[in-house]
Write a protein that holds these residues in place. Structure first.
Motif, PDB file in Angstrom:
ATOM      1  N   ASP A   1      10.213  -9.683  -0.291  1.00  0.00           N
ATOM      2  CA  ASP A   1       9.263  -9.029  -1.192  1.00  0.00           C
ATOM      3  C   ASP A   1       9.362  -9.786  -2.509  1.00  0.00           C
ATOM      4  O   ASP A   1      10.116  -9.426  -3.397  1.00  0.00           O
TER       5      ASP A   1
ATOM      6  N   ALA B   1       7.146   1.094   3.832  1.00  0.00           N
ATOM      7  CA  ALA B   1       8.285   0.688   4.664  1.00  0.00           C
ATOM      8  C   ALA B   1       7.797   0.394   6.084  1.00  0.00           C
ATOM      9  O   ALA B   1       7.952   1.200   7.003  1.00  0.00           O
TER      10      ALA B   1
ATOM     11  N   ASN C   1      10.392  -2.922   2.657  1.00  0.00           N
ATOM     12  CA  ASN C   1      11.071  -2.285   1.535  1.00  0.00           C
ATOM     13  C   ASN C   1      10.793  -0.788   1.531  1.00  0.00           C
ATOM     14  O   ASN C   1       9.643  -0.355   1.594  1.00  0.00           O
ATOM     15  N   THR C   2      11.838   0.008   1.439  1.00  0.00           N
ATOM     16  CA  THR C   2      11.669   1.465   1.426  1.00  0.00           C
ATOM     17  C   THR C   2      11.382   2.006   0.032  1.00  0.00           C
ATOM     18  O   THR C   2      11.087   3.195  -0.120  1.00  0.00           O
ATOM     19  N   THR C   3      11.470   1.159  -1.010  1.00  0.00           N
ATOM     20  CA  THR C   3      11.198   1.604  -2.375  1.00  0.00           C
ATOM     21  C   THR C   3       9.694   1.802  -2.566  1.00  0.00           C
ATOM     22  O   THR C   3       8.909   0.894  -2.294  1.00  0.00           O
ATOM     23  N   PRO C   4       9.261   2.980  -3.008  1.00  0.00           N
ATOM     24  CA  PRO C   4       7.815   3.190  -3.216  1.00  0.00           C
ATOM     25  C   PRO C   4       7.261   2.225  -4.262  1.00  0.00           C
ATOM     26  O   PRO C   4       7.989   1.736  -5.138  1.00  0.00           O
TER      27      PRO C   4
ATOM     28  N   SER D   1      12.365  -4.295   8.932  1.00  0.00           N
ATOM     29  CA  SER D   1      11.687  -3.188   8.262  1.00  0.00           C
ATOM     30  C   SER D   1      11.398  -3.571   6.820  1.00  0.00           C
ATOM     31  O   SER D   1      12.200  -4.270   6.178  1.00  0.00           O
TER      32      SER D   1
ATOM     33  N   ARG E   1       7.723  -1.028   9.719  1.00  0.00           N
ATOM     34  CA  ARG E   1       8.644  -1.414  10.783  1.00  0.00           C
ATOM     35  C   ARG E   1       7.921  -2.396  11.696  1.00  0.00           C
ATOM     36  O   ARG E   1       6.864  -2.070  12.241  1.00  0.00           O
TER      37      ARG E   1
ATOM     38  N   VAL F   1       1.352   3.471   7.504  1.00  0.00           N
ATOM     39  CA  VAL F   1       2.293   4.027   6.522  1.00  0.00           C
ATOM     40  C   VAL F   1       1.645   4.346   5.175  1.00  0.00           C
ATOM     41  O   VAL F   1       2.274   5.002   4.337  1.00  0.00           O
TER      42      VAL F   1
ATOM     43  N   THR G   1       3.638   4.949  -3.458  1.00  0.00           N
ATOM     44  CA  THR G   1       3.381   4.889  -2.021  1.00  0.00           C
ATOM     45  C   THR G   1       4.476   4.078  -1.328  1.00  0.00           C
ATOM     46  O   THR G   1       4.678   2.907  -1.658  1.00  0.00           O
ATOM     47  N   PRO G   2       5.204   4.662  -0.373  1.00  0.00           N
ATOM     48  CA  PRO G   2       6.189   3.866   0.370  1.00  0.00           C
ATOM     49  C   PRO G   2       5.495   3.012   1.427  1.00  0.00           C
ATOM     50  O   PRO G   2       4.652   3.498   2.174  1.00  0.00           O
TER      51      PRO G   2
END
Length: 285
Positions: free
Chosen positions: A170, A246, A193-196, A191, A248, A217, A243-244
């Motif tokens: 990212d 993330a 980035n899980t950070t919104p 997967s 996969r 997502v 907005t997440p």
């Protein structure tokens, strides 16, 4: 720059009262065959400022202030427009606009826009095919201001990519006072980035796999465009801050796209603050 000339033609381009002799090119893979002297960053560099370029994309900031004497120019590649001032006259023409081929079907007739996300009503994007040389006229009180990603190639058209890195990428590749541009890649089996998202964003996508994964997502509040008529890509999405994304990746090739985050949402304030925000445009008047 595209390949060498194939045939010479006289193109009457209206640059004030000047007619220019231009060499036509062999059509690129999208059928665009106008001389490279018409390329926007060459013919109208004050309005089309290139901030980033590599072998895949070019990020261009477009700023056309009221009353500016625009030069005739074109765009040889498919594009994603991203703007935070609401809808502007991007394609199809307005009073006084001039076209090198008025009935050629390459003046914005095939473009498709995504609606704004639920919480950011001024954020919009448009998926466009190549645009023939044109000379827009801004009769308004505010500039036409937006960012444009031009795709020199389309991910979906290339060979099967290798699995790539073992970790998602990212990567911020450009930033100014108004936006940040990230290149995102999620390798096979990885997967995202899980950070919104920190800011409202436009997702510029040239892969069906990437679009489908992001669609799953992004949520119901996101806006989604169709591709330009006759093309399968590119497409774009609009998402609110927070907005997440993330993603996969369960496939066998990377998921790859670009994310333009808007640090400043212009909205209706553009007409009152554009000289303060964009002094280079004020100097063009």
């Amino acid at each position: 720059m595209r390949s060498s000339t194939r045939r010479g033609v006289f193109a009457a381009a209206i640059l004030g009262a000047t007619a220019v002799f231009a060499q036509a090119l062999p059509p690129n893979r999208w059928g665009y065959d106008f001389a490279s002297s018409y390329d926007a960053e060459v013919a109208a560099p004050a309005v089309h400022r290139v901030h980033y370029a590599d072998d895949h994309i070019m990020l261009m900031e477009v700023g056309n202030p009221p009353g500016y004497a625009m030069q005739m120019h074109g765009h040889p590649y498919p594009s994603i427009f991203a703007r935070s001032s609401g809808r502007t006259n991007l394609g199809g023409g307005g009073p006084g606009d001039q076209y090198l081929e008025p009935a050629g079907g390459r003046n914005g007739e095939h473009w498709h826009s995504a609606l704004a996300p639920k919480g950011t009503p001024s954020l919009e994007c448009t998926a466009a095919d190549p645009q023939a040389p044109h000379r827009p006229v801004n009769h308004g009180v505010a500039p036409q201001h937006f960012y444009r990603i031009e795709y020199k190639r389309i991910d979906d058209d290339g060979p099967m990519a290798p699995k790539g890195r073992s970790a998602p990428v990212d990567r911020k590749i450009y930033e100014d006072d108004a936006i940040r541009l990230f290149e995102v890649s999620v390798p096979a089996g990885g997967s995202g980035n899980t950070t919104p998202t920190l800011y409202p964003a436009v997702l510029a996508i040239d892969s069906a796999r990437a679009f489908d994964a992001l669609d799953a997502v992004a949520g119901a509040g996101a806006g989604r465009s169709l591709p330009p008529t006759g093309l399968s890509m590119p497409r774009c999405m609009t998402v609110d801050a927070g907005t997440p994304l993330a993603v996969r990746n369960t496939g066998d090739r990377p998921i790859h796209y670009y994310r333009i985050e808007f640090k400043r949402i212009e909205g209706d304030a553009l007409k009152d603050h554009w000289r303060e925000w964009y002094p280079a445009m004020a100097a063009m008047q």
